[in-house]
Design a protein around this motif. Structure first.
Motif, PDB file in Angstrom:
ATOM      1  N   GLY A 255       2.559  20.969  51.453  1.00  0.00           N
ATOM      2  CA  GLY A 255       4.680  20.437  51.346  1.00  0.00           C
ATOM      3  C   GLY A 255       4.628  19.155  51.230  1.00  0.00           C
ATOM      4  N   GLU A 256       3.782  18.550  51.715  1.00  0.00           N
ATOM      5  CA  GLU A 256       4.162  16.987  51.981  1.00  0.00           C
ATOM      6  C   GLU A 256       3.601  16.087  51.857  1.00  0.00           C
ATOM      7  OE1 GLU A 256       6.522  15.597  54.364  1.00  0.00           O
ATOM      8  OE2 GLU A 256       7.165  17.642  54.571  1.00  0.00           O
ATOM      9  N   PRO A 257       4.071  14.809  51.018  1.00  0.00           N
ATOM     10  CA  PRO A 257       3.337  14.399  50.154  1.00  0.00           C
ATOM     11  C   PRO A 257       2.200  13.318  51.039  1.00  0.00           C
ATOM     12  CG  PRO A 257       5.711  13.812  50.181  1.00  0.00           C
ATOM     13  CD  PRO A 257       5.489  14.624  51.217  1.00  0.00           C
TER      14      PRO A 257
ATOM     15  N   ALA B 197      -1.121  15.125  45.011  1.00  0.00           N
ATOM     16  CA  ALA B 197      -0.895  14.864  46.171  1.00  0.00           C
ATOM     17  C   ALA B 197       0.320  14.006  46.755  1.00  0.00           C
ATOM     18  CB  ALA B 197      -2.127  14.280  46.231  1.00  0.00           C
ATOM     19  N   ALA B 198       0.374  12.898  45.690  1.00  0.00           N
ATOM     20  CA  ALA B 198       1.558  12.095  46.085  1.00  0.00           C
ATOM     21  C   ALA B 198       3.272  12.654  46.349  1.00  0.00           C
ATOM     22  CB  ALA B 198       0.913  10.642  45.023  1.00  0.00           C
ATOM     23  N   VAL B 199       3.078  13.691  45.292  1.00  0.00           N
ATOM     24  CA  VAL B 199       4.441  13.561  45.479  1.00  0.00           C
ATOM     25  C   VAL B 199       4.314  15.184  46.152  1.00  0.00           C
ATOM     26  CG1 VAL B 199       5.258  13.059  42.966  1.00  0.00           C
ATOM     27  CG2 VAL B 199       4.051  15.584  43.185  1.00  0.00           C
TER      28      VAL B 199
ATOM     29  N   ALA C 188      -1.781  20.638  44.374  1.00  0.00           N
ATOM     30  CA  ALA C 188      -3.690  19.527  43.798  1.00  0.00           C
ATOM     31  C   ALA C 188      -4.603  20.033  43.954  1.00  0.00           C
ATOM     32  CB  ALA C 188      -3.196  18.652  45.400  1.00  0.00           C
ATOM     33  N   LEU C 189      -4.231  21.224  44.916  1.00  0.00           N
ATOM     34  CA  LEU C 189      -5.721  21.607  45.168  1.00  0.00           C
ATOM     35  C   LEU C 189      -6.636  22.701  44.139  1.00  0.00           C
ATOM     36  CD1 LEU C 189      -5.133  22.820  49.387  1.00  0.00           C
ATOM     37  CD2 LEU C 189      -6.785  21.337  48.759  1.00  0.00           C
TER      38      LEU C 189
END
Length: 281
Positions: free
Chosen positions: A270-272, A232-234, A240-241
């Motif tokens: 696609g966005e952190p 999620a952070a990157v 992440a899902l």
């Protein structure tokens, strides 16, 4: 498989470290440390007798599956910075039994405040000095010092809620840890690491016994959750899902995973996303 003999060796090692620490912490009472150590040894042996009869070595089979990614398959002279107490004792116990990775240095971050432990590390491996000294002073891993050490040796960080988001940008999944990137790492290297990480988890699930026992289930859920923090952070929303979904299969009611899933679904793909609410400062 971790035998009770290895656990006994580990207990002796731990008591030795404790005796040394007590002796240094209580220089004016030199006889107190052995007395306390003896009491602890008796308590440990009593617990060992009770546990050995009630426990089955089969309980450790699935834990042994993790050992390749946690210890056996690491590159030569790796430095591993570990947060999870279970990982720490699993590493020590496995190495006490197998003694096949003496070249790997495992740094037990929660224990670095014990007297003289940092001194012991830096005496044997001086290149660790800047990183460990800064950690003891600031209570967090220094990004510049991590990068400097990674230029000398392979450096791995165990993903955890105490890993800051700015540090996650410097990591890539490898084995069951996250490796600190070096200056010559390319986007292709990072993409390959992501693919290898997914393959590793597929293999790990193939090797885990069925039904999944409780200790293994707990470890899997925690690792899926911390991996989801990283992805999620990157900005790797899909990964992440998928990781969150894998954890929810094991425990559909895990609140942290549910909250992470909600945050990911609300985020721009696609966005952190800001994972600060999910971490500990």
């Amino acid at each position: 498989m971790l035998s009770y003999a290895a656990l006994a060796i580990l207990a002796v090692f731990a008591i030795g470290v404790l005796l040394s620490a007590l002796a240094e912490a209580l220089p004016n009472r030199p006889r107190l440390a052995p007395v306390l150590g003896a009491i602890l040894a008796l308590m440990a042996s009593s617990q060992f007798v009770r546990s050995s009869g009630a426990s089955s070595l089969a309980d450790f089979v699935d834990t042994d599956v993790f050992d390749d990614g946690l210890r056996r398959s690491l590159p030569p002279r790796s430095v591993v910075l570990v947060h999870n107490p279970q990982t720490i004792f699993r590493f020590w116990g496995g190495e006490a039994e197998e003694n096949n990775r003496p070249d790997v240095t495992m740094i037990p971050l929660p224990l670095l405040t014990y007297p003289s432990l940092v001194d012991r590390f830096v005496t044997d491996e001086p290149e660790l000095t800047p990183l460990l000294r800064s950690y003891v002073l600031d209570g967090t891993l220094s990004v510049p010092e991590l990068q400097s050490l990674a230029a000398l040796r392979p450096v791995y960080v165990e993903m955890d809620v105490r890993v800051t988001q700015d540090m996650m940008d410097l990591l890539v999944p490898e084995q069951l840890y996250h490796r600190v990137l070096t200056a010559n790492t390319t986007d292709t290297d990072e993409a390959r690491a992501m693919h290898t990480h997914a393959t590793l988890w597929g293999d790990l699930y193939q090797r885990i016994g069925r039904p999944i026992e409780n200790h293994t289930r707990t470890q899997l859920i925690w690792r899926h959750y911390t991996d989801s923090l990283y992805f999620a952070a990157v900005g790797d929303t899909n990964a992440a899902l998928r990781t969150v979904a894998a954890g929810l299969v094991l425990n559909p009611h895990a609140r942290e995973l549910q909250m992470m899933q909600e945050a990911l679904k609300a985020a721009t793909p696609g966005e952190p996303i800001d994972v600060t609410p999910f971490t500990i400062r």
